[in-house]
Design a protein around this motif. Structure first.
Motif, PDB file in Angstrom:
ATOM      1  N   GLY A  46      64.176  -5.082  42.794  1.00  0.00           N
ATOM      2  CA  GLY A  46      63.387  -4.906  44.010  1.00  0.00           C
ATOM      3  C   GLY A  46      63.155  -3.437  44.306  1.00  0.00           C
ATOM      4  O   GLY A  46      63.974  -2.572  43.975  1.00  0.00           O
ATOM      5  N   GLY A  62      66.713  -1.346  46.952  1.00  0.00           N
ATOM      6  CA  GLY A  62      66.325  -2.684  46.523  1.00  0.00           C
ATOM      7  C   GLY A  62      67.447  -3.365  45.751  1.00  0.00           C
ATOM      8  O   GLY A  62      68.315  -2.721  45.167  1.00  0.00           O
ATOM      9  N   GLY A 110      63.231  -6.838  47.841  1.00  0.00           N
ATOM     10  CA  GLY A 110      62.939  -5.457  48.191  1.00  0.00           C
ATOM     11  C   GLY A 110      63.792  -4.951  49.333  1.00  0.00           C
ATOM     12  O   GLY A 110      64.277  -5.727  50.158  1.00  0.00           O
ATOM     13  N   GLY A 192      67.511  -1.996  41.039  1.00  0.00           N
ATOM     14  CA  GLY A 192      66.745  -1.829  42.249  1.00  0.00           C
ATOM     15  C   GLY A 192      66.391  -0.375  42.487  1.00  0.00           C
ATOM     16  O   GLY A 192      67.114   0.534  42.075  1.00  0.00           O
TER      17      GLY A 192
END
Length: 226
Positions: A46, A62, A110, A192
């Protein structure tokens, strides 16, 4: 069915292995005589959350994409479609990676900006918020995935938190002063993106998540499930 690393390591260096690594979507074709494969599959990471200009709070990192290690029976088909999930843009979720219908690894969610009401988290595998409502520095690193390290948190109360780890490492969070954007995770890590940092004088974006990966390892011809 999932197996612990202690079992799977016995087969990783077997001389008959024809390891195929998919960094992009493609097709895996079953070699003659192969009945089972070890699949390592990570979804896209994310994207990190943005820095909130008005409140000077750093964005959350993320979440890293899910990373699965599974032994699967491939006798039912001569080929499998391998899908590699894209990394999420800032604040967006990563895409799902899959090996046919046999293994599926969702992308990480996210990150977000913290509104000052407390420590925010984008979900399992993601970093904690860069700031709490009490003003104390709560920058946090993301959680670990299969092997990847969490991204480091940025410096300062308004710093962004690091992205969650997956197959590889998450991106680092941005700093408060001078304000910097979150760092993107590398491609094919599933990590992330780091959250954006700042000091209230301007917004900074979170880093993008890393795309996923799928590694397919044929197991020995005499392999039997333990």
């Amino acid at each position: 069915m999932k197996y612990p690393d202690s079992i799977l390591r016995n087969y990783i260096n077997y001389p008959e292995h024809d390891i195929q690594t998919f960094n992009a979507t493609g097709t895996w074709y079953r070699p003659p005589g192969v009945t089972h494969v070890l699949v390592i599959c990570a979804g896209g990471g994310g994207g990190g959350g943005h820095h909130d200009q008005a409140l000077a709070y750093g964005g959350t990192g993320g979440a890293g994409g899910a990373c699965k290690t599974e032994v699967v029976d491939v006798r039912g088909a001569s080929s499998q479609t391998v899908t590699i999930g894209a990394g999420g843009a800032a604040s967006a979720a990563g895409g799902t990676s899959s090996f046919g219908a046999l293994v599926s690894s969702p992308g990480g969610v996210g990150g977000a900006h913290n509104t000052g009401t407390g420590v925010a988290s984008p979900g399992v595998g993601g970093g904690s918020s860069g700031h709490t409502s009490g003003g104390a520095d709560a920058s946090g690193a993301g959680a670990y995935g299969l092997a990847g390290a969490a991204g480091a948190a940025g410096d300062g109360n308004g710093a962004g938190s690091g992205g969650g780890g997956s197959y590889g490492a998450g991106g680092a969070g941005g700093n408060e002063d001078p304000k910097t954007a979150g760092t993107a995770a590398a491609a094919n890590t599933g990590g992330g993106g780091g959250g954006g940092g700042g000091d209230g004088t301007g917004s900074t974006a979170g880093g993008a998540g890393g795309s996923g990966i799928c590694i397919v390892i044929p197991l020995p011809k005499n392999f039997t499930l333990p």
